[in-house]
Design an enzyme around this catalytic site. Sequence first.
Site, short mmCIF file in Angstrom:
data_model
loop_
_atom_site.label_atom_id
_atom_site.label_comp_id
_atom_site.label_asym_id
_atom_site.label_seq_id
_atom_site.Cartn_x
_atom_site.Cartn_y
_atom_site.Cartn_z
CE LYS A 48 -3.26 -1.19 -0.72
NZ LYS A 48 -3.49 -1.96 -2.01
CG HIS A 108 4.41 -6.20 -1.22
ND1 HIS A 108 4.56 -4.90 -1.62
CD2 HIS A 108 3.20 -6.58 -1.69
CE1 HIS A 108 3.48 -4.52 -2.31
NE2 HIS A 108 2.65 -5.53 -2.37
CB SER A 138 -3.79 2.47 1.96
OG SER A 138 -3.91 1.93 0.67
P1 A3P Z 1 -5.06 4.64 -1.12
O1 A3P Z 1 -5.70 3.41 -0.58
O2 A3P Z 1 -4.60 5.57 -0.03
O3 A3P Z 1 -5.88 5.34 -2.15
P2 A3P Z 1 -0.03 -0.37 -3.72
O4 A3P Z 1 -0.03 -0.23 -5.19
O5 A3P Z 1 1.34 -0.41 -3.11
O6 A3P Z 1 -0.94 -1.45 -3.25
O7 A3P Z 1 -0.61 1.00 -3.12
C1 A3P Z 1 -1.95 1.35 -3.29
C2 A3P Z 1 -2.14 2.78 -2.90
O8 A3P Z 1 -1.52 3.62 -3.90
C3 A3P Z 1 -3.61 3.18 -2.86
O9 A3P Z 1 -3.71 4.20 -1.86
C4 A3P Z 1 -3.80 3.72 -4.28
O10 A3P Z 1 -4.91 4.54 -4.45
C5 A3P Z 1 -2.49 4.49 -4.44
N1 A3P Z 1 -2.19 4.79 -5.85
C6 A3P Z 1 -2.19 3.94 -6.90
N2 A3P Z 1 -1.90 4.59 -8.04
C7 A3P Z 1 -1.72 5.89 -7.71
C8 A3P Z 1 -1.40 7.07 -8.45
N3 A3P Z 1 -1.24 7.04 -9.77
N4 A3P Z 1 -1.29 8.24 -7.77
C9 A3P Z 1 -1.46 8.28 -6.43
N5 A3P Z 1 -1.76 7.20 -5.68
C10 A3P Z 1 -1.89 6.02 -6.31
#
Ligand code: A3P
Length: 295
Positions: A48, A108, A138
């Site tokens: 996340k 991860h 998140s």
């Molecule tokens: P939120 O749940 O706070 O919205 P991962 O890819 O490591 O699982 O992380 C997911 C988090 O990154 C989520 O956060 C998601 O919305 C955010 N995320 C994914 N793409 C993004 C982007 N282009 N810009 C900003 N945040 C992004």
Amino acid sequence: TMGREDMLREELGSIHGIPLYKSFVEGWPQVEAFQARPDDLLIATYPKSGTTWLSEILDMIYHDGDVEKCRRDAIFNRVPFLEMKIPEMPSGIELLEKTPSPRLVKTHLPVQLLPTSFRDKDCKVIYVARNPKDVVISYYYFYQMAKIHPDPGTLGEFLETFMAGKVAYGSWYEHVRGWWEKKQEKQLLYLFYEDMKKDPQREVQKILQFLGKEVTEGTLARILHHTSFQEMRKNPATNYETIPTVLMDHSLSPFLRKGISGDWKNHFTVAQNERFDQHYQEHMAGSDLHFQMEV
Ligand code: A3P
């Protein structure tokens, strides 16, 4: 061997003391024996923290900003997830074996669990870290929508589980600190989600420099546009909508949920915030690693 139904809301297993999904534990011997190639680029994160965002940026860089090429498949197939093993799906290792070089590899894993081959082959690594208050929020929503996780309980309960390091991939503190210490040793670029939010162009330029690549201004602009939250959220190749609903239920919370820094303020009570700050200070003491809790 586990079937898919055995995996849903199952308690976590563990690998060398790190809590992890039992189906991933089953695939661990293949992960440990994984043979990296010298031109593999590893994307390492605590869950996340912006993994999918960084993955799309890198695939765009690798395809010189060609949006159509980056729609060729879902992100989890374009950038295989090293330790992923889910019944009735190709494992991360199987996907990687079929992926032509140069490969992008997502993990991860905490630094101490990284298969030794990445070090032996001196592979480049990009790590992205995100402040723990936004990570835990998140993660809380992700636990709800991704059914591979145990039931997270209330937010108050989940905050305790997170602080105790009893979530999948273990302690956030150890993860970010472990990879930070590694920065001195090797070919590692350490980025922050908050910096990417504040000035994505500067961060993409850092990545380009680290990779020794150059792109035109037009390509850079295309990369930034295509990897914005709004674009990625509606793109089926990046928003995980093609994963079966039994595994990920986007009606509970979309994978690309909010994409901001500071959303924790909409969730933490004053008391939870004080407790979290206290715990953070204790666990980050003596480190020169600092986080911005909002931007
Ligand atoms: P939120 O749940 O706070 O919205 P991962 O890819 O490591 O699982 O992380 C997911 C988090 O990154 C989520 O956060 C998601 O919305 C955010 N995320 C994914 N793409 C993004 C982007 N282009 N810009 C900003 N945040 C992004």
